[in-house]
Design a protein around this motif. Sequence first.
Motif, PDB file in Angstrom:
ATOM      1  N   SER A 198      -7.869  -2.733   3.820  1.00  0.00           N
ATOM      2  CA  SER A 198      -8.273  -2.020   5.030  1.00  0.00           C
ATOM      3  C   SER A 198      -8.619  -3.019   6.129  1.00  0.00           C
ATOM      4  O   SER A 198      -9.335  -3.997   5.892  1.00  0.00           O
ATOM      5  N   TYR A 226       0.843  -1.196   0.000  1.00  0.00           N
ATOM      6  CA  TYR A 226       0.000   0.000   0.000  1.00  0.00           C
ATOM      7  C   TYR A 226       0.876   1.243   0.000  1.00  0.00           C
ATOM      8  O   TYR A 226       1.813   1.343   0.793  1.00  0.00           O
ATOM      9  N   GLY A 276      -0.469   4.508   0.095  1.00  0.00           N
ATOM     10  CA  GLY A 276      -1.208   5.673   0.555  1.00  0.00           C
ATOM     11  C   GLY A 276      -0.892   6.018   2.003  1.00  0.00           C
ATOM     12  O   GLY A 276       0.075   5.516   2.587  1.00  0.00           O
ATOM     13  N   ASP A 334      -3.407   6.114   4.610  1.00  0.00           N
ATOM     14  CA  ASP A 334      -4.520   5.742   5.487  1.00  0.00           C
ATOM     15  C   ASP A 334      -4.022   4.705   6.494  1.00  0.00           C
ATOM     16  O   ASP A 334      -3.588   3.624   6.122  1.00  0.00           O
ATOM     17  N   GLU A 341     -10.049   1.165  -2.384  1.00  0.00           N
ATOM     18  CA  GLU A 341      -9.260   2.365  -2.654  1.00  0.00           C
ATOM     19  C   GLU A 341      -9.467   3.373  -1.541  1.00  0.00           C
ATOM     20  O   GLU A 341     -10.562   3.499  -1.005  1.00  0.00           O
ATOM     21  N   ASP A 342      -8.389   4.086  -1.195  1.00  0.00           N
ATOM     22  CA  ASP A 342      -8.535   5.141  -0.191  1.00  0.00           C
ATOM     23  C   ASP A 342      -9.039   6.415  -0.871  1.00  0.00           C
ATOM     24  O   ASP A 342      -9.389   6.414  -2.058  1.00  0.00           O
ATOM     25  N   GLU A 343      -9.078   7.505  -0.130  1.00  0.00           N
ATOM     26  CA  GLU A 343      -9.615   8.753  -0.665  1.00  0.00           C
ATOM     27  C   GLU A 343      -8.790   9.307  -1.825  1.00  0.00           C
ATOM     28  O   GLU A 343      -9.294  10.080  -2.640  1.00  0.00           O
ATOM     29  N   SER A 348      -5.534   2.763   8.515  1.00  0.00           N
ATOM     30  CA  SER A 348      -6.265   1.496   8.552  1.00  0.00           C
ATOM     31  C   SER A 348      -5.798   0.537   7.459  1.00  0.00           C
ATOM     32  O   SER A 348      -6.118  -0.650   7.484  1.00  0.00           O
ATOM     33  N   MET A 349      -5.021   1.044   6.505  1.00  0.00           N
ATOM     34  CA  MET A 349      -4.567   0.223   5.383  1.00  0.00           C
ATOM     35  C   MET A 349      -3.058   0.004   5.387  1.00  0.00           C
ATOM     36  O   MET A 349      -2.534  -0.719   4.539  1.00  0.00           O
TER      37      MET A 349
END
Length: 469
Positions: free
Chosen positions: A288, A220, A222, A224, A279-281, A226-227
């Motif tokens: 996640s 990952y 990103g 986030d 997918e994140d924002e 949680s991910m």
Amino acid sequence: MSPFGTASDLFAGNVKDLQISILFLTLAILIFLVLMFFLSNIIMAKKRVFLVDFACYKPPEPLSCSRTFIMDKARKSGRFSEMTLDFMQKMMERSGIGDSSYLPEGLIMEPSNISLREALRETRSVMFGAVREVLQKTGLHGSDIKILIVNCCVFCVSPSLSTMIVNEFKFRHDVISYNLQGMGCSAGLAAIGLAKSLLQVHSNSYALVLSTENICHGMYEGDDRSMILINCLFRVGGAAVLLSNRLSSRSAVKYELIHTVKTQTANSDRSYNCIIRKEDEDGETGISISKDLLAVAKRTIEINVISLGGLILPLMEQLKYAINNLIRYFHVTDITPYNPNFKKAIDHICSHVGAKPVLDDMQKNLRLTDLYMEASRMTLYRFGNTSSSSVWYELAYIEAKGRMKKGDRVWQIAFGSGFKCNSVIWRAIRSIKPEQKNPWSAEIGGYPVCHSVPGLFPYYFERPEKVVP
């Protein structure tokens, strides 16, 4: 006087004839039962499934990396905020993973490369390495395999992973192949259950199960939190397991497959969403993990363990559990729930490593000693979370320690997205001597480790000779 004799004579003759008839009928029934007994044994013998051997992939040492190296790479990438980096640091320190687990070459090179080309190179190295080793150990060839099952959660390519193996090792044209994807860390034992079902249909056959995960493709990028946990826990690994129902191979097998128990709680939205790829924002794809994970895992594992307990626990333990449940159900008195003593039914446990908190809960809830959990904790420490293959590194650890004796029962349990939990019970056909082709063989003398880093282990490991289960 009647020419047919007296009534008493006639009665005596009829009784004698009746006795003879009953005797012949009894003999016929006994012969029928004996024949049915032998016939049922023959039928059951054909349905017995054995583990011939297995191999765990051990990456080359240049791919070994420390937690410090991983954190330095994360900082240099510039993709993560300071808050996320601090979170990663805490997770790494509490994970139970040591400083010698493995990452794919694509993540070690500078700059990192998580392209499809690198992901394929990683998967080929793991799959082909494990399959080649198990074929060498058993003296078989690709053309000997009738059934092939490959499981990998996040990496989906065309041609499929199973087709890659068929091509590389020139499997037969009528090989029965399956590719299991999206089933998480429990998929390896689900694949064992599928192989068992297929072997009960296809007699005189070998089945090969390959369990792995792709770290490059699952990484990952990103921010986030949680991910980001996947980046902290998962490492390179894979295992190839050879099963058989062939009569001719039984003299060389290691284990007999006794039970498989599958549990799924995906009918609950809470379970379904606790581990999900999305997918994140910012459009970055990752897995996640929600805060519900431990609660969901505990519930699903409990259902699975209750089902398994009915198959393997001694009658007295089952009675204690049933009486305890009845007392609590009818509120007879206020008592704590009774956790059955699984140590009376199993000799070794190989629990999916997940992370340290998962192993802590497993040990507490099942009242297991440190020795029972040693293989799981050492696998997490040495190899990290290798997903569905982790239970095989644990079994390899037990074998490398020379602890597997004839008649020992092994419980493998794994759990993952869905939420799913799978259990498999094996019985050792013979005592297993430590062998050279084992991922632990060159370093087993250094384990279990004693570590003083706070939070890494809940206790200091003692030498196994001093620990009595």
